[in-house]
Motif scaffolding. Sequence first.
Motif, PDB file in Angstrom:
ATOM      1  N   ALA A   1       0.734  -1.012   0.080  1.00 49.44           N
ATOM      2  CA  ALA A   1      -0.091  -0.035   0.098  1.00 49.44           C
ATOM      3  C   ALA A   1       0.876   1.229   0.081  1.00 49.44           C
ATOM      4  O   ALA A   1       1.891   1.288   0.827  1.00 49.44           O
ATOM      5  N   VAL A   2       0.743   2.087  -1.003  1.00 47.71           N
ATOM      6  CA  VAL A   2       1.529   3.488  -1.044  1.00 47.71           C
ATOM      7  C   VAL A   2       0.703   4.366  -0.315  1.00 47.71           C
ATOM      8  O   VAL A   2      -0.598   4.884  -0.722  1.00 47.71           O
ATOM      9  N   ARG A   3       1.228   5.079   0.706  1.00 46.67           N
ATOM     10  CA  ARG A   3       0.580   5.832   1.392  1.00 46.67           C
ATOM     11  C   ARG A   3       1.289   7.495   1.367  1.00 46.67           C
ATOM     12  O   ARG A   3       2.631   7.517   1.461  1.00 46.67           O
ATOM     13  N   GLU A   4       0.540   8.722   1.398  1.00 45.32           N
ATOM     14  CA  GLU A   4       0.988   9.993   1.299  1.00 45.32           C
ATOM     15  C   GLU A   4       0.747  10.819   2.249  1.00 45.32           C
ATOM     16  O   GLU A   4      -0.527  10.694   2.757  1.00 45.32           O
ATOM     17  N   PRO A   5       1.590  11.548   3.122  1.00 44.20           N
ATOM     18  CA  PRO A   5       1.020  12.183   3.967  1.00 44.20           C
ATOM     19  C   PRO A   5       0.245  13.530   3.808  1.00 44.20           C
ATOM     20  O   PRO A   5       0.176  13.938   2.519  1.00 44.20           O
ATOM     21  N   ARG A   6      -1.000  13.699   4.400  1.00 43.89           N
ATOM     22  CA  ARG A   6      -1.828  14.691   4.172  1.00 43.89           C
ATOM     23  C   ARG A   6      -1.321  16.092   5.158  1.00 43.89           C
ATOM     24  O   ARG A   6      -0.759  15.983   5.874  1.00 43.89           O
ATOM     25  N   ARG A   7      -1.621  17.157   4.216  1.00 43.63           N
ATOM     26  CA  ARG A   7      -1.262  18.513   4.993  1.00 43.63           C
ATOM     27  C   ARG A   7      -1.945  18.780   6.309  1.00 43.63           C
ATOM     28  O   ARG A   7      -1.205  19.299   7.336  1.00 43.63           O
ATOM     29  N   ASP A   8      -3.223  18.082   6.674  1.00 45.40           N
ATOM     30  CA  ASP A   8      -3.803  18.304   7.744  1.00 45.40           C
ATOM     31  C   ASP A   8      -3.652  16.974   8.631  1.00 45.40           C
ATOM     32  O   ASP A   8      -4.257  16.973   9.753  1.00 45.40           O
ATOM     33  N   GLY A   9      -2.409  16.291   8.548  1.00 46.21           N
ATOM     34  CA  GLY A   9      -2.097  15.265   9.346  1.00 46.21           C
ATOM     35  C   GLY A   9      -2.672  13.941   8.925  1.00 46.21           C
ATOM     36  O   GLY A   9      -3.416  13.806   8.057  1.00 46.21           O
ATOM     37  N   GLY A  10      -2.216  12.825   9.222  1.00 50.08           N
ATOM     38  CA  GLY A  10      -2.287  11.496   8.759  1.00 50.08           C
ATOM     39  C   GLY A  10      -1.845  11.166   7.425  1.00 50.08           C
ATOM     40  O   GLY A  10      -0.958  11.959   6.836  1.00 50.08           O
ATOM     41  N   ASP A  11      -2.410  10.132   6.819  1.00 51.01           N
ATOM     42  CA  ASP A  11      -2.045  10.005   5.403  1.00 51.01           C
ATOM     43  C   ASP A  11      -3.082   9.330   4.540  1.00 51.01           C
ATOM     44  O   ASP A  11      -4.343   9.143   5.004  1.00 51.01           O
ATOM     45  N   ARG A  12      -2.898   9.226   3.238  1.00 49.78           N
ATOM     46  CA  ARG A  12      -3.842   8.595   2.406  1.00 49.78           C
ATOM     47  C   ARG A  12      -3.295   7.895   1.590  1.00 49.78           C
ATOM     48  O   ARG A  12      -2.341   7.881   0.962  1.00 49.78           O
ATOM     49  N   LEU A  13      -4.034   6.585   1.097  1.00 48.93           N
ATOM     50  CA  LEU A  13      -3.779   5.707   0.177  1.00 48.93           C
ATOM     51  C   LEU A  13      -3.658   6.186  -1.311  1.00 48.93           C
ATOM     52  O   LEU A  13      -4.650   7.190  -1.559  1.00 48.93           O
ATOM     53  N   VAL A  14      -2.614   6.200  -1.771  1.00 51.77           N
ATOM     54  CA  VAL A  14      -2.594   6.818  -3.193  1.00 51.77           C
ATOM     55  C   VAL A  14      -2.278   5.838  -4.309  1.00 51.77           C
ATOM     56  O   VAL A  14      -2.324   6.197  -5.586  1.00 51.77           O
ATOM     57  N   ALA A  15      -1.714   4.577  -4.017  1.00 52.28           N
ATOM     58  CA  ALA A  15      -1.344   3.547  -5.060  1.00 52.28           C
ATOM     59  C   ALA A  15      -1.236   2.327  -4.341  1.00 52.28           C
ATOM     60  O   ALA A  15      -1.197   2.147  -2.947  1.00 52.28           O
ATOM     61  N   THR A  16      -0.699   1.464  -5.180  1.00 51.83           N
ATOM     62  CA  THR A  16      -0.174   0.015  -4.809  1.00 51.83           C
ATOM     63  C   THR A  16       0.846  -0.238  -5.692  1.00 51.83           C
ATOM     64  O   THR A  16       0.869   0.169  -7.045  1.00 51.83           O
ATOM     65  N   VAL A  17       1.809  -1.096  -5.234  1.00 52.28           N
ATOM     66  CA  VAL A  17       2.657  -1.669  -6.278  1.00 52.28           C
ATOM     67  C   VAL A  17       2.919  -3.067  -5.512  1.00 52.28           C
ATOM     68  O   VAL A  17       2.967  -3.448  -4.467  1.00 52.28           O
ATOM     69  N   VAL A  18       2.859  -4.049  -6.614  1.00 57.39           N
ATOM     70  CA  VAL A  18       3.037  -5.371  -6.465  1.00 57.39           C
ATOM     71  C   VAL A  18       4.105  -6.073  -7.112  1.00 57.39           C
ATOM     72  O   VAL A  18       4.522  -5.967  -8.217  1.00 57.39           O
TER      73      VAL A  18
ATOM     74  N   HIS B   1      13.562 -13.974 -13.272  1.00 53.62           N
ATOM     75  CA  HIS B   1      12.808 -12.714 -13.607  1.00 53.62           C
ATOM     76  C   HIS B   1      11.455 -12.565 -12.588  1.00 53.62           C
ATOM     77  O   HIS B   1      11.009 -13.897 -12.397  1.00 53.62           O
ATOM     78  N   ALA B   2      10.795 -11.653 -12.660  1.00 56.59           N
ATOM     79  CA  ALA B   2       9.699 -11.446 -11.905  1.00 56.59           C
ATOM     80  C   ALA B   2       8.869 -10.283 -12.539  1.00 56.59           C
ATOM     81  O   ALA B   2       9.353  -9.698 -13.414  1.00 56.59           O
ATOM     82  N   GLU B   3       7.618 -10.019 -12.072  1.00 57.23           N
ATOM     83  CA  GLU B   3       6.891  -8.999 -12.581  1.00 57.23           C
ATOM     84  C   GLU B   3       6.570  -7.895 -11.580  1.00 57.23           C
ATOM     85  O   GLU B   3       6.311  -8.122 -10.471  1.00 57.23           O
ATOM     86  N   ILE B   4       6.285  -6.796 -12.085  1.00 62.40           N
ATOM     87  CA  ILE B   4       6.015  -5.553 -11.121  1.00 62.40           C
ATOM     88  C   ILE B   4       4.639  -5.015 -11.862  1.00 62.40           C
ATOM     89  O   ILE B   4       4.712  -4.831 -13.005  1.00 62.40           O
ATOM     90  N   GLY B   5       3.705  -4.720 -10.857  1.00 63.71           N
ATOM     91  CA  GLY B   5       2.635  -4.134 -11.383  1.00 63.71           C
ATOM     92  C   GLY B   5       2.241  -3.043 -10.402  1.00 63.71           C
ATOM     93  O   GLY B   5       2.792  -2.808  -9.060  1.00 63.71           O
ATOM     94  N   TYR B   6       1.207  -2.279 -10.681  1.00 61.58           N
ATOM     95  CA  TYR B   6       0.766  -1.099  -9.818  1.00 61.58           C
ATOM     96  C   TYR B   6      -0.457  -0.548 -10.467  1.00 61.58           C
ATOM     97  O   TYR B   6      -0.838  -0.915 -11.460  1.00 61.58           O
ATOM     98  N   TRP B   7      -1.124   0.108  -9.596  1.00 62.37           N
ATOM     99  CA  TRP B   7      -2.121   1.252  -9.849  1.00 62.37           C
ATOM    100  C   TRP B   7      -1.969   2.416  -9.070  1.00 62.37           C
ATOM    101  O   TRP B   7      -1.266   2.320  -7.937  1.00 62.37           O
ATOM    102  N   THR B   8      -2.547   3.435  -9.577  1.00 61.35           N
ATOM    103  CA  THR B   8      -2.596   4.751  -8.911  1.00 61.35           C
ATOM    104  C   THR B   8      -4.040   5.166  -8.675  1.00 61.35           C
ATOM    105  O   THR B   8      -4.961   5.278  -9.651  1.00 61.35           O
ATOM    106  N   ALA B   9      -4.306   5.840  -7.601  1.00 58.44           N
ATOM    107  CA  ALA B   9      -5.875   6.231  -7.405  1.00 58.44           C
ATOM    108  C   ALA B   9      -5.677   7.651  -8.121  1.00 58.44           C
ATOM    109  O   ALA B   9      -4.991   8.255  -8.534  1.00 58.44           O
ATOM    110  N   ALA B  10      -7.304   7.652  -8.444  1.00 61.43           N
ATOM    111  CA  ALA B  10      -7.574   8.732  -9.512  1.00 61.43           C
ATOM    112  C   ALA B  10      -7.098  10.178  -8.915  1.00 61.43           C
ATOM    113  O   ALA B  10      -6.463  10.905  -9.562  1.00 61.43           O
ATOM    114  N   TRP B  11      -6.822  10.528  -7.410  1.00 55.71           N
ATOM    115  CA  TRP B  11      -6.587  11.771  -7.205  1.00 55.71           C
ATOM    116  C   TRP B  11      -5.255  11.928  -6.857  1.00 55.71           C
ATOM    117  O   TRP B  11      -4.717  12.972  -6.677  1.00 55.71           O
TER     118      TRP B  11
END
Length: 191
Positions: free
Chosen positions: A72-89, A99-109
Amino acid sequence: MSVLLRAPATPHHPELELRPWHDGDIPELIEVYRDPVLRHWTRHPVDDARDAHRWMVRSRQGWAAGRRFAFAVREPRRDGGDRLVATVVLKDVLPGRPHAEIGYWTAAWARGRGVAPRAVQAVTDWAFTRFAATGLTRLDLLHQVDNTASCRVAEKAGYPFQETLPARAPFPRDGHRHARHAAPHPGGDRG
């Protein structure tokens, strides 16, 4: 396994924290999957709490088996805490397999802010360090040919285009394979 990775801040965006998924992420995971763009590109949409729980179980099982590592990829919020922004697997890690594979998605925001390339880079560095002794030398990043955003992410994360692959279920279109190779070890074979 408790792993905490960090992707460095940029002049305009804060540092990212990458960690294994946990049940506290379920409400945000469901929220992220309301995005029709994300749903278009993923094979396993999350519609409700039951789907989200299956996601968490799969994530825990992957870590326990040592074959699939979802962050789970988390980014800090300006008002404190953090928010989910993406995943990488990191997928299909097998001892002796180069060899292996890397994948991801990013939240719309979070799209368009360099989140995915930074997060992919962090997991790439971790994977090549963590699995060097088991023979991992290449990571592949795959996407459908019409997913131009994923092409840009791959290039920004240092995964140059390698080849076009024929369509295979469940993906209806041909795909691109981008690849990144581990840096040679100092003092290694110079053959």
